[in-house]
Structure formats: structure tokens, C-alpha cells
Design a protein around this motif. Structure first.
Motif, PDB file in Angstrom:
ATOM      1  N   TYR A   1     -19.035  -6.142   6.605  1.00  0.00           N
ATOM      2  CA  TYR A   1     -18.600  -5.286   7.714  1.00  0.00           C
ATOM      3  C   TYR A   1     -17.265  -5.774   8.291  1.00  0.00           C
ATOM      4  CZ  TYR A   1     -23.091  -2.807   7.832  1.00  0.00           C
ATOM      5  OH  TYR A   1     -24.183  -2.023   7.515  1.00  0.00           O
ATOM      6  N   GLN A   2     -17.062  -7.074   8.342  1.00  0.00           N
ATOM      7  CA  GLN A   2     -15.767  -7.614   8.777  1.00  0.00           C
ATOM      8  C   GLN A   2     -14.652  -7.101   7.873  1.00  0.00           C
ATOM      9  OE1 GLN A   2     -16.186 -11.872   8.687  1.00  0.00           O
ATOM     10  NE2 GLN A   2     -17.785 -11.888  10.253  1.00  0.00           N
ATOM     11  N   THR A   3     -14.900  -7.174   6.567  1.00  0.00           N
ATOM     12  CA  THR A   3     -13.911  -6.729   5.584  1.00  0.00           C
ATOM     13  C   THR A   3     -13.670  -5.233   5.687  1.00  0.00           C
ATOM     14  OG1 THR A   3     -14.614  -8.490   4.076  1.00  0.00           O
ATOM     15  CG2 THR A   3     -13.354  -6.671   3.127  1.00  0.00           C
ATOM     16  N   LEU A   4     -14.745  -4.469   5.889  1.00  0.00           N
ATOM     17  CA  LEU A   4     -14.621  -3.017   5.975  1.00  0.00           C
ATOM     18  C   LEU A   4     -13.809  -2.595   7.191  1.00  0.00           C
ATOM     19  CD1 LEU A   4     -15.313  -0.195   4.981  1.00  0.00           C
ATOM     20  CD2 LEU A   4     -17.488  -0.351   6.222  1.00  0.00           C
ATOM     21  N   VAL A   5     -14.086  -3.204   8.353  1.00  0.00           N
ATOM     22  CA  VAL A   5     -13.341  -2.856   9.564  1.00  0.00           C
ATOM     23  C   VAL A   5     -11.866  -3.214   9.399  1.00  0.00           C
ATOM     24  CG1 VAL A   5     -13.057  -3.350  12.023  1.00  0.00           C
ATOM     25  CG2 VAL A   5     -15.340  -3.043  11.086  1.00  0.00           C
ATOM     26  N   THR A   6     -11.597  -4.337   8.761  1.00  0.00           N
ATOM     27  CA  THR A   6     -10.207  -4.729   8.488  1.00  0.00           C
ATOM     28  C   THR A   6      -9.501  -3.657   7.675  1.00  0.00           C
ATOM     29  OG1 THR A   6     -10.769  -7.088   8.517  1.00  0.00           O
ATOM     30  CG2 THR A   6      -8.728  -6.462   7.407  1.00  0.00           C
ATOM     31  N   LYS A   7     -10.157  -3.169   6.634  1.00  0.00           N
ATOM     32  CA  LYS A   7      -9.573  -2.130   5.785  1.00  0.00           C
ATOM     33  C   LYS A   7      -9.371  -0.831   6.557  1.00  0.00           C
ATOM     34  CE  LYS A   7     -10.322   0.422   1.468  1.00  0.00           C
ATOM     35  NZ  LYS A   7      -9.954   1.707   2.096  1.00  0.00           N
ATOM     36  N   LEU A   8     -10.360  -0.446   7.342  1.00  0.00           N
ATOM     37  CA  LEU A   8     -10.260   0.801   8.100  1.00  0.00           C
ATOM     38  C   LEU A   8      -9.113   0.755   9.107  1.00  0.00           C
ATOM     39  CD1 LEU A   8     -14.063   1.505   8.758  1.00  0.00           C
ATOM     40  CD2 LEU A   8     -12.555   2.746   7.185  1.00  0.00           C
ATOM     41  N   LEU A   9      -8.961  -0.371   9.777  1.00  0.00           N
ATOM     42  CA  LEU A   9      -7.874  -0.507  10.752  1.00  0.00           C
ATOM     43  C   LEU A   9      -6.510  -0.542  10.064  1.00  0.00           C
ATOM     44  CD1 LEU A   9      -9.377  -3.068  13.296  1.00  0.00           C
ATOM     45  CD2 LEU A   9      -8.818  -0.667  13.723  1.00  0.00           C
ATOM     46  N   ASN A  10      -6.438  -1.240   8.929  1.00  0.00           N
ATOM     47  CA  ASN A  10      -5.168  -1.289   8.188  1.00  0.00           C
ATOM     48  C   ASN A  10      -4.761   0.101   7.717  1.00  0.00           C
ATOM     49  OD1 ASN A  10      -4.853  -4.043   8.520  1.00  0.00           O
ATOM     50  ND2 ASN A  10      -5.773  -4.560   6.545  1.00  0.00           N
ATOM     51  N   ASP A  11      -5.740   0.848   7.203  1.00  0.00           N
ATOM     52  CA  ASP A  11      -5.446   2.209   6.751  1.00  0.00           C
ATOM     53  C   ASP A  11      -5.030   3.100   7.916  1.00  0.00           C
ATOM     54  OD1 ASP A  11      -6.102   1.419   4.201  1.00  0.00           O
ATOM     55  OD2 ASP A  11      -8.112   2.309   4.228  1.00  0.00           O
ATOM     56  N   TYR A  12      -5.685   2.888   9.045  1.00  0.00           N
ATOM     57  CA  TYR A  12      -5.430   3.732  10.209  1.00  0.00           C
ATOM     58  C   TYR A  12      -4.030   3.504  10.772  1.00  0.00           C
ATOM     59  CZ  TYR A  12      -6.178   6.017  14.712  1.00  0.00           C
ATOM     60  OH  TYR A  12      -6.076   6.855  15.801  1.00  0.00           O
ATOM     61  N   THR A  13      -3.587   2.249  10.812  1.00  0.00           N
ATOM     62  CA  THR A  13      -2.293   1.916  11.432  1.00  0.00           C
ATOM     63  C   THR A  13      -1.136   1.896  10.436  1.00  0.00           C
ATOM     64  OG1 THR A  13      -2.779  -0.460  11.152  1.00  0.00           O
ATOM     65  CG2 THR A  13      -3.400   0.562  13.251  1.00  0.00           C
ATOM     66  N   ARG A  14      -1.423   2.219   9.182  1.00  0.00           N
ATOM     67  CA  ARG A  14      -0.358   2.152   8.177  1.00  0.00           C
ATOM     68  C   ARG A  14       0.724   3.200   8.415  1.00  0.00           C
ATOM     69  NH1 ARG A  14      -3.330   2.058   3.930  1.00  0.00           N
ATOM     70  NH2 ARG A  14      -3.231  -0.204   3.724  1.00  0.00           N
ATOM     71  N   ASP A  15       0.342   4.384   8.830  1.00  0.00           N
ATOM     72  CA  ASP A  15       1.299   5.478   9.036  1.00  0.00           C
ATOM     73  C   ASP A  15       1.060   6.117  10.397  1.00  0.00           C
ATOM     74  OD1 ASP A  15       3.082   7.520   8.897  1.00  0.00           O
ATOM     75  OD2 ASP A  15       2.087   8.597   7.262  1.00  0.00           O
ATOM     76  N   PHE A  16       1.852   5.741  11.373  1.00  0.00           N
ATOM     77  CA  PHE A  16       1.629   6.225  12.737  1.00  0.00           C
ATOM     78  C   PHE A  16       2.096   7.658  12.952  1.00  0.00           C
ATOM     79  CE2 PHE A  16       0.610   1.994  14.347  1.00  0.00           C
ATOM     80  CZ  PHE A  16      -0.356   2.321  15.281  1.00  0.00           C
ATOM     81  N   ASP A  17       2.750   8.214  11.953  1.00  0.00           N
ATOM     82  CA  ASP A  17       3.116   9.620  12.089  1.00  0.00           C
ATOM     83  C   ASP A  17       1.871  10.510  12.092  1.00  0.00           C
ATOM     84  OD1 ASP A  17       5.776   9.026  12.176  1.00  0.00           O
ATOM     85  OD2 ASP A  17       6.111   9.295  10.024  1.00  0.00           O
TER      86      ASP A  17
END
Length: 374
Positions: free
Chosen positions: A289-305
Motif C-alpha cells: 500500500y505504501q508503494t501503491l500510494v507513492t505511484k498514485l501520487l506520482n502519477d497524479y502530480t506528473r502533469d498539473f495541466d
């Protein structure tokens, strides 16, 4: 009683050996007949009815008047129903029919392939494996688009009824009780995907306390309230099935469909994965779950447009961010206290808690975008 029967059989075996050796053929045949009848009755008239239970493992199973599919069907039994082995009938248990009797005295025959026969003292051990198998079976409902009138949905309803009836019995406690509670909730969650208030009034009324309406639904769709699982996950943290409850709470939390809205997305992560990590920081799924949340946040903040954040942001968004940060810090404190690592600038800290470093960086990006002065 049973000990005396065993002693009698030992006596007859000894006598049989002596008589047959002396070649008294008629007497030898008579004693062998006594042994066969005595041994058969000892097994089937006493052991099976008293020590064994018959459990229905199929759905809507016919109870026949006699051991023949063409005979009259005197009852239809739901999944999980238990009946007693009828000791009045001496049938070979290797055959395809089982003689049974209901508590109300109704007696008939079931096909062995549709039942499980088990010793009463091993009831939970046998049924827990059977329940796992049935949950896997009805899980295919989650992939179906419309099965409102299917036999599969009826199977899920019968399984749900059986599991909730089972947990109401006084036979279970501790982790056994919690396991059945968790599986009952899972079965209800799967079933609820394909029911609504219009077509399944009786079913919903039985489990109304555990259900909630889907917001903005025009068809009166209902779902299992996730607090059903979180309640047991929080109350029974020391039991193995407590983790199962928390995992199921996450699995059956519906997709929030946040459409890149930060406060909605962070609230979802806070109320699911971070909630699990707070309750079970060393649980079997904590690292994943730690790894999954890290991935989800990285994907979410990758493109702020693509992120729906237009300053000035409302105070509610700021609160969601703070809630996430506070829960994130509490999780870290649990680990760092145990590991005695407090310096966040140290290499050992970054190597030990890479998830925290990544989460913190992602939150800073969101704050910078939504609250430019922070």
C-alpha cells in the motif's frame, strides 16, 4: 457404549479365528455373519449420525423422497443449510445418495455431490474453505454488466443469507467470528452491486442497517457501507481477520471519480490506504500500500495541466491536504519510533522511508499549485 461394542467385536474376532482354524465350517460362517452385521451397525448406526453433519454446498438443492431423481421433491434447500445424517438408514457412504433428516423430522435423500459431510468438531475448518471457494465463485458478479435475473445473483443472495445466519450462532468467537463477519460483508458487497430498492425489497430490508444509497442515483442503487468493514478492522486489530476486514474495506470502496480534483483525490487516499496503514502499520499489505500510494501520487502530480486546481482554492481543499499530512506524519511516527530514526535529512531516513519522502514531495507540489503562497 461404544467401548463395550468394540470389546464384543474383539471377542468375536478371536472366537472366529479359533473356530475357523478348527474347520467348523457352519459355525465359522455364522460367526463371520455376526461380525459383518455388528461392524456395519457399529459404524453407520452410531458413529455417522452422532459425529457427522451434512452441509449443502450447492444452491437450491432438491431433497428427494427416495434415492432417485425421478422421485418426489419434498423440499428445496438453500446453500449452507445443515441437516443430520439419518441413522435409520444403513447406506454405504461411498454411494451417490445420502439419507438425511431435518430438525422438524422431515426425512429424505440428497445427492452426495451437492453436500459436504464433516465431523461436527471440524465445522469451521471445513466451512471456511468452502466459503472461500464460494466467494471466488460469486466474485464473477463484479465483472458482469447485468445479471439481475441470473442464477448467479440468486446464489450470491443465498450465500449472503447463510453467512449472516452463521455469525448469529453462538458457536463462533474470536477470529472465527470475525472471519465470518468479514466474509458475510464481502458477500453482501458483491451482491449489492446488482440489486436495487425496486426489485429486491426483502433482501435490502434484511440488511438495511449495513447499506447506504449511492449519491445522486436515480435508480435507487444501494451499496454496502464501508464502515461495516472498518468497524471490525479497528475493534479487532490483534486478530488475523481484522486485517482481512481492512483489506475488504479498501477493495469495496467505490471509485470516487474525482476527475483530477485534489481535495476529492486526497480524501480518498486518506480514508482508504492511509487509514489501513494507521491501524496496521506492519500489516501484510502495508508495504504494497505504501508503494501503491507513492505511484498514485506520482502519477497524479506528473502533469498539473490535468489537475483541477484554480486559485484561490477553497478552505475545504486546504483541510483535506492538512488531513493527509497529519495522517502521513502519524504513520511515520509509528515506524520511526520503532526504528529510532528521527533525522529526516539523514541518508538512513531516506533509505528506510522512501515512501514518506515521495509523499511529502507530491503534497508540496499540490500545495504549490493550489496555494501559491504556501
Amino acid at each position: 457404549m461404544r467401548a463395550s461394542k468394540c470389546k464384543n467385536l474383539v471377542f468375536w474376532f478371536g472366537l472366529n479365528k479359533w473356530v475357523c482354524r478348527l474347520k467348523y465350517s457352519n459355525l465359522c460362517i455364522l460367526i463371520n455373519l455376526i461380525l459383518v452385521i455388528g461392524g456395519f451397525q457399529s459404524l453407520h448406526s452410531e458413529e455417522l449420525p452422532s459425529e457427522y453433519q451434512v452441509h449443502i454446498r450447492s444452491y437450491s438443492v432438491p431433497l428427494y423422497l427416495s434415492p432417485d431423481k425421478k422421485s418426489e421433491v419434498i423440499a428445496v434447500l438453500p446453500y449452507g443449510h445443515s441437516v443430520n445424517w439419518d441413522g435409520e438408514y444403513l447406506l454405504d457412504p461411498s454411494k451417490q445418495w445420502i439419507p438425511v433428516k431435518e430438525k422438524n423430522g422431515l426425512a429424505g435423500f440428497l445427492m452426495r455431490s451437492q453436500t459436504i459431510v464433516y465431523k461436527r468438531q471440524k465445522r469451521f475448518e471445513v466451512l471456511s474453505k468452502e466459503v472461500d471457494r464460494q466467494i471466488q465463485f460469486i466474485s464473477s458478479l463484479k465483472k458482469e454488466a447485468d445479471v439481475t435475473n441470473s442464477r448467479l445473483l440468486e446464489s450470491a443472495i443465498q450465500l449472503t443469507d447463510f453467512l449472516f445466519d452463521s455469525v448469529s450462532e453462538a458457536n463462533y468467537s474470536g477470529d472465527q467470528f470475525l472471519y465470518l463477519k468479514a466474509r458475510a460483508g464481502e458477500s453482501l458487497a458483491i451482491t449489492a452491486i446488482h440489486i436495487n430498492e425496486r426489485d429486491h425489497v426483502d433482501f435490502i430490508s434484511r440488511y438495511n442497517n449495513f447499506m447506504t444509497k449511492v449519491a445522486d442515483s436515480e435508480s435507487s442503487i444501494v451499496r454496502l457501507d464501508q464502515n461495516y468493514f472498518w468497524k471490525y478492522a479497528s475493534l479487532y486489530q490483534n486478530l488475523k481477520s481484522g486485517q482481512l476486514s481492512a483489506e475488504l474495506a479498501i477493495e469495496y470502496t467505490p471509485d470516487p471519480n474525482c476527475d483530477k480534483e485534489p481535495s476529492c483525490y486526497l480524501e480518498y487516499l486518506t480514508d482508504t490506504y492511509l487509514r489501513y496503514l494507521l491501524i496496521y502499520p506492519f500489516g501484510r499489505k502495508s508495504k504494497s500500500y505504501q508503494t501503491l500510494v507513492t505511484k498514485l501520487l506520482n502519477d497524479y502530480t506528473r502533469d498539473f495541466d490535468q489537475v483541477r486546481c484554480f486559485p484561490p482554492s477553497p478552505p475545504s481543499m486546504y483541510k483535506k491536504i492538512e488531513d493527509f499530512k497529519n495522517r502521513m506524519k502519524k504513520i511515520l511516527d509509528t515506524y520511526s519510533t520503532k526504528d529510532q530514526i528521527t533525522d529526516q535529512s539523514s541518508r538512513s531516513f531516506k533509505n528506510k522511508y522512501p515512501w514518506y519522502v515521495n509523499w511529502k514531495l507530491s503534497i508540496q507540489k499540490i500545495e504549490k499549485e493550489c496555494f501559491p503562497r504556501i
